[in-house]
Design a protein around this motif. Structure first.
Motif, PDB file in Angstrom:
ATOM      1  N   ASP A   1       0.816  -1.211   0.000  1.00  0.00           N
ATOM      2  CA  ASP A   1       0.000   0.000   0.000  1.00  0.00           C
ATOM      3  C   ASP A   1       0.853   1.266   0.000  1.00  0.00           C
ATOM      4  OD1 ASP A   1      -2.324  -1.566   0.078  1.00  0.00           O
ATOM      5  OD2 ASP A   1      -2.201  -1.709   2.265  1.00  0.00           O
ATOM      6  N   GLY A   2       1.966   1.210  -0.726  1.00  0.00           N
ATOM      7  CA  GLY A   2       2.786   2.397  -0.904  1.00  0.00           C
ATOM      8  C   GLY A   2       3.737   2.716   0.222  1.00  0.00           C
ATOM      9  N   THR A   3       3.928   1.798   1.193  1.00  0.00           N
ATOM     10  CA  THR A   3       4.808   2.103   2.309  1.00  0.00           C
ATOM     11  C   THR A   3       5.362   0.825   2.925  1.00  0.00           C
ATOM     12  OG1 THR A   3       5.019   3.366   4.366  1.00  0.00           O
ATOM     13  CG2 THR A   3       3.003   2.075   4.062  1.00  0.00           C
ATOM     14  N   VAL A   4       6.372   0.991   3.777  1.00  0.00           N
ATOM     15  CA  VAL A   4       6.925  -0.102   4.570  1.00  0.00           C
ATOM     16  C   VAL A   4       6.563   0.165   6.032  1.00  0.00           C
ATOM     17  CG1 VAL A   4       9.027  -1.234   5.388  1.00  0.00           C
ATOM     18  CG2 VAL A   4       8.832  -0.572   2.990  1.00  0.00           C
ATOM     19  N   PRO A   5       5.764  -0.696   6.669  1.00  0.00           N
ATOM     20  CA  PRO A   5       5.429  -0.500   8.085  1.00  0.00           C
ATOM     21  C   PRO A   5       6.689  -0.534   8.952  1.00  0.00           C
ATOM     22  CG  PRO A   5       3.955  -2.095   7.069  1.00  0.00           C
ATOM     23  CD  PRO A   5       5.063  -1.855   6.092  1.00  0.00           C
ATOM     24  N   VAL A   6       6.777   0.366   9.915  1.00  0.00           N
ATOM     25  CA  VAL A   6       7.973   0.458  10.751  1.00  0.00           C
ATOM     26  C   VAL A   6       7.579   0.617  12.215  1.00  0.00           C
ATOM     27  CG1 VAL A   6       9.372   1.478   8.920  1.00  0.00           C
ATOM     28  CG2 VAL A   6       8.144   2.985  10.510  1.00  0.00           C
ATOM     29  N   ARG A   7       8.542   0.368  13.075  1.00  0.00           N
ATOM     30  CA  ARG A   7       8.428   0.662  14.504  1.00  0.00           C
ATOM     31  C   ARG A   7       9.617   1.545  14.863  1.00  0.00           C
ATOM     32  NH1 ARG A   7       8.608  -3.715  19.553  1.00  0.00           N
ATOM     33  NH2 ARG A   7       8.994  -2.179  21.210  1.00  0.00           N
ATOM     34  N   ARG A   8       9.355   2.660  15.489  1.00  0.00           N
ATOM     35  CA  ARG A   8      10.392   3.658  15.766  1.00  0.00           C
ATOM     36  C   ARG A   8      11.087   3.357  17.099  1.00  0.00           C
ATOM     37  NH1 ARG A   8      11.138   9.180  14.200  1.00  0.00           N
ATOM     38  NH2 ARG A   8      12.172  10.436  15.786  1.00  0.00           N
ATOM     39  N   PHE A   9      12.419   3.383  17.074  1.00  0.00           N
ATOM     40  CA  PHE A   9      13.232   3.190  18.273  1.00  0.00           C
ATOM     41  C   PHE A   9      14.165   4.383  18.430  1.00  0.00           C
ATOM     42  CE2 PHE A   9      11.890  -1.081  17.370  1.00  0.00           C
ATOM     43  CZ  PHE A   9      11.818  -1.717  18.598  1.00  0.00           C
ATOM     44  N   GLU A  10      14.485   4.705  19.689  1.00  0.00           N
ATOM     45  CA  GLU A  10      15.431   5.779  19.992  1.00  0.00           C
ATOM     46  C   GLU A  10      16.511   5.251  20.907  1.00  0.00           C
ATOM     47  OE1 GLU A  10      13.388   9.111  21.619  1.00  0.00           O
ATOM     48  OE2 GLU A  10      12.396   9.649  19.733  1.00  0.00           O
ATOM     49  N   GLY A  11      17.726   5.759  20.737  1.00  0.00           N
ATOM     50  CA  GLY A  11      18.841   5.358  21.585  1.00  0.00           C
ATOM     51  C   GLY A  11      20.146   5.541  20.842  1.00  0.00           C
ATOM     52  N   LEU A  12      21.160   4.770  21.231  1.00  0.00           N
ATOM     53  CA  LEU A  12      22.428   4.759  20.524  1.00  0.00           C
ATOM     54  C   LEU A  12      22.241   3.909  19.272  1.00  0.00           C
ATOM     55  CD1 LEU A  12      25.986   4.368  21.918  1.00  0.00           C
ATOM     56  CD2 LEU A  12      25.259   2.944  20.011  1.00  0.00           C
TER      57      LEU A  12
ATOM     58  N   GLY B   1      10.846  -6.130  -3.225  1.00  0.00           N
ATOM     59  CA  GLY B   1      11.816  -5.836  -4.270  1.00  0.00           C
ATOM     60  C   GLY B   1      12.365  -4.422  -4.231  1.00  0.00           C
ATOM     61  N   PHE B   2      12.273  -3.734  -5.352  1.00  0.00           N
ATOM     62  CA  PHE B   2      12.784  -2.380  -5.504  1.00  0.00           C
ATOM     63  C   PHE B   2      12.154  -1.431  -4.485  1.00  0.00           C
ATOM     64  CE2 PHE B   2      12.417   1.866  -7.264  1.00  0.00           C
ATOM     65  CZ  PHE B   2      13.660   2.134  -7.806  1.00  0.00           C
ATOM     66  N   ASP B   3      10.852  -1.536  -4.288  1.00  0.00           N
ATOM     67  CA  ASP B   3      10.154  -0.592  -3.408  1.00  0.00           C
ATOM     68  C   ASP B   3      10.617  -0.719  -1.959  1.00  0.00           C
ATOM     69  OD1 ASP B   3       8.397   0.607  -5.372  1.00  0.00           O
ATOM     70  OD2 ASP B   3       7.370  -1.323  -5.441  1.00  0.00           O
ATOM     71  N   PHE B   4      10.779  -1.952  -1.474  1.00  0.00           N
ATOM     72  CA  PHE B   4      11.248  -2.137  -0.098  1.00  0.00           C
ATOM     73  C   PHE B   4      12.651  -1.577   0.062  1.00  0.00           C
ATOM     74  CE2 PHE B   4      13.447  -4.472   3.232  1.00  0.00           C
ATOM     75  CZ  PHE B   4      12.536  -4.420   4.288  1.00  0.00           C
ATOM     76  N   ARG B   5      13.518  -1.873  -0.905  1.00  0.00           N
ATOM     77  CA  ARG B   5      14.896  -1.415  -0.803  1.00  0.00           C
ATOM     78  C   ARG B   5      14.979   0.107  -0.715  1.00  0.00           C
ATOM     79  NH1 ARG B   5      18.564   1.619  -1.373  1.00  0.00           N
ATOM     80  NH2 ARG B   5      20.604   1.304  -2.336  1.00  0.00           N
ATOM     81  N   PHE B   6      14.137   0.830  -1.470  1.00  0.00           N
ATOM     82  CA  PHE B   6      14.223   2.283  -1.491  1.00  0.00           C
ATOM     83  C   PHE B   6      13.340   2.958  -0.448  1.00  0.00           C
ATOM     84  CE2 PHE B   6      16.255   1.313  -5.486  1.00  0.00           C
ATOM     85  CZ  PHE B   6      17.288   2.225  -5.492  1.00  0.00           C
ATOM     86  N   GLU B   7      12.564   2.198   0.293  1.00  0.00           N
ATOM     87  CA  GLU B   7      11.813   2.747   1.418  1.00  0.00           C
ATOM     88  C   GLU B   7      12.471   2.391   2.746  1.00  0.00           C
ATOM     89  OE1 GLU B   7       9.061   4.662   1.693  1.00  0.00           O
ATOM     90  OE2 GLU B   7       8.966   4.964  -0.470  1.00  0.00           O
ATOM     91  N   THR B   8      13.609   1.701   2.689  1.00  0.00           N
ATOM     92  CA  THR B   8      14.313   1.240   3.879  1.00  0.00           C
ATOM     93  C   THR B   8      15.653   1.948   3.982  1.00  0.00           C
ATOM     94  OG1 THR B   8      13.279  -0.941   3.678  1.00  0.00           O
ATOM     95  CG2 THR B   8      15.242  -0.802   5.046  1.00  0.00           C
ATOM     96  N   GLU B   9      16.087   2.261   5.198  1.00  0.00           N
ATOM     97  CA  GLU B   9      17.365   2.952   5.369  1.00  0.00           C
ATOM     98  C   GLU B   9      18.521   2.062   4.940  1.00  0.00           C
ATOM     99  OE1 GLU B   9      20.266   4.842   8.810  1.00  0.00           O
ATOM    100  OE2 GLU B   9      18.110   4.705   9.215  1.00  0.00           O
ATOM    101  N   ILE B  10      19.344   2.576   4.026  1.00  0.00           N
ATOM    102  CA  ILE B  10      20.511   1.865   3.530  1.00  0.00           C
ATOM    103  C   ILE B  10      21.720   2.789   3.658  1.00  0.00           C
ATOM    104  CG2 ILE B  10      21.564   0.611   1.609  1.00  0.00           C
ATOM    105  CD1 ILE B  10      18.979  -0.661   2.485  1.00  0.00           C
ATOM    106  N   VAL B  11      22.825   2.285   4.194  1.00  0.00           N
ATOM    107  CA  VAL B  11      24.057   3.062   4.247  1.00  0.00           C
ATOM    108  C   VAL B  11      24.492   3.363   2.810  1.00  0.00           C
ATOM    109  CG1 VAL B  11      26.501   2.983   4.873  1.00  0.00           C
ATOM    110  CG2 VAL B  11      24.777   2.094   6.458  1.00  0.00           C
TER     111      VAL B  11
END
Length: 304
Positions: A50-61, A105-115
């Motif tokens: 549906d046009g996005t990657v579901p995420v859970r936000r974390f904070e810390g080091l 595929g392509f969509d997940f890779r470009f919606e996910t943080e990559i170094v």
């Protein structure tokens, strides 16, 4: 210090377990380490839909690390499986795992943080991803991809900040020598690439920044007073050899100056040299290869 046996590690207190890091295959070479003492990370918990990657936000080091295995013949599943098993042993619960197409595929890779390249490369048709959590606030993702005859591994890990000074929150300290990863890599391999350094294009001045690698390098030198190093600059093959050797030495000298002035390192223990384009680590025929060739390395010299 002798290495603790695996069974002993399991019996130790949880605080020690939090400090554990994944053990990579012997052939894996660390390309980068980016550590943010207080940051956030959006951990993917499902595939692209549906046009996005579901995420859970974390904070810390947040520690972002990448590795490369040259000449790798193992599949992405063979590379990922031992890392998954280590996480389970460390008390993490696997919450999501996928393979290229099932990820999106392509969509997940470009919606996910990559170094950014050249420290990480993802073939959108040949990768695997997993995310795991150790409640309440530890999280990790592992991304494995193959491209040609090389394999790339990325880990992004979030650890909680320490509670000190009457409950006031203080960021956890980045590991430093003698137990820091940079110091260990320097002693193990004899050299280490300082990947968090940035220079203006064609210029020798080091841009401002925290430069965690220089902090770890300085800590290593202070706790190992008998050691000395050479900082060696490298370039891609654009331009003449003489110009590139001069540029690479200026960059190495700028890093040396930063170590001496900002980290109180004894200047007599740090040399600065330039190799120009004579020692590439990638192909100068591709943008990724040229970017990987533009670097400064620390090389361990014979002890004083």
């Amino acid at each position: 210090m002798t290495r603790l046996a695996f069974g002993t590690l399991l019996a130790l207190m949880p605080a020690l377990c939090q400090a554990q890091e994944l053990t990579m295959a012997p052939a894996a070479r660390e390309l980068s380490e980016r550590i943010s003492p207080l940051d956030n990370y959006e951990l993917p918990i499902a595939g692209f839909a549906d046009g996005t990657v579901p995420v859970r936000r974390f904070e810390g080091l947040v520690a972002r690390r990448t590795f490369r295995i040259n000449g790798a013949s193992a599949t992405t599943l063979q590379l990922l499986t031992p890392l998954r098993e280590q996480l389970e042993t460390m008390g993490f619960d696997l919450i999501f795992e996928c393979e290229d197409r099932s990820c999106g595929g392509f969509d997940f890779r470009f919606e996910t943080e990559i170094v950014p390249a050249p420290d990480m490369h993802v073939d959108v048709g040949n990768y695997r991803f997993l995310s795991a959590v150790r409640e309440p606030d530890n999280a990790i993702s592992v991304l494995v991809s193959r491209s040609g005859n090389a394999a790339y591994i990325q880990t992004i890990r979030v650890s909680p900040v320490q509670q000190q000074n009457g409950g006031k929150t203080k960021p956890a300290t980045v590991a430093a020598a003698p137990n820091g990863e940079l110091g260990l890599a320097l002693e193990r391999d004899g050299h280490v690439i300082l990947r968090d350094l940035e220079f203006d294009s064609g210029a020798g001045g080091l841009l401002p920044g925290q430069h965690a690698s220089l902090g770890q390098l300085a800590s290593y030198l202070k706790t190992h007073p008998e050691q000395r190093i050479a900082l060696v600059g490298h370039t891609d093959s654009t331009g003449t050899l003489a110009a590139n050797i001069a540029l690479s030495k200026r960059r190495a000298s700028a890093v040396r100056e930063r170590l001496v002035n900002n980290f109180d390192v004894d200047p007599s223990r740090v040399d600065a040299e330039g190799m120009g384009y004579l020692a590439p680590v990638g192909s100068n025929l591709t943008p990724q290869g040229r970017e990987s060739n533009r670097r400064v390395e620390a090389i361990l010299l014979p002890a004083l």
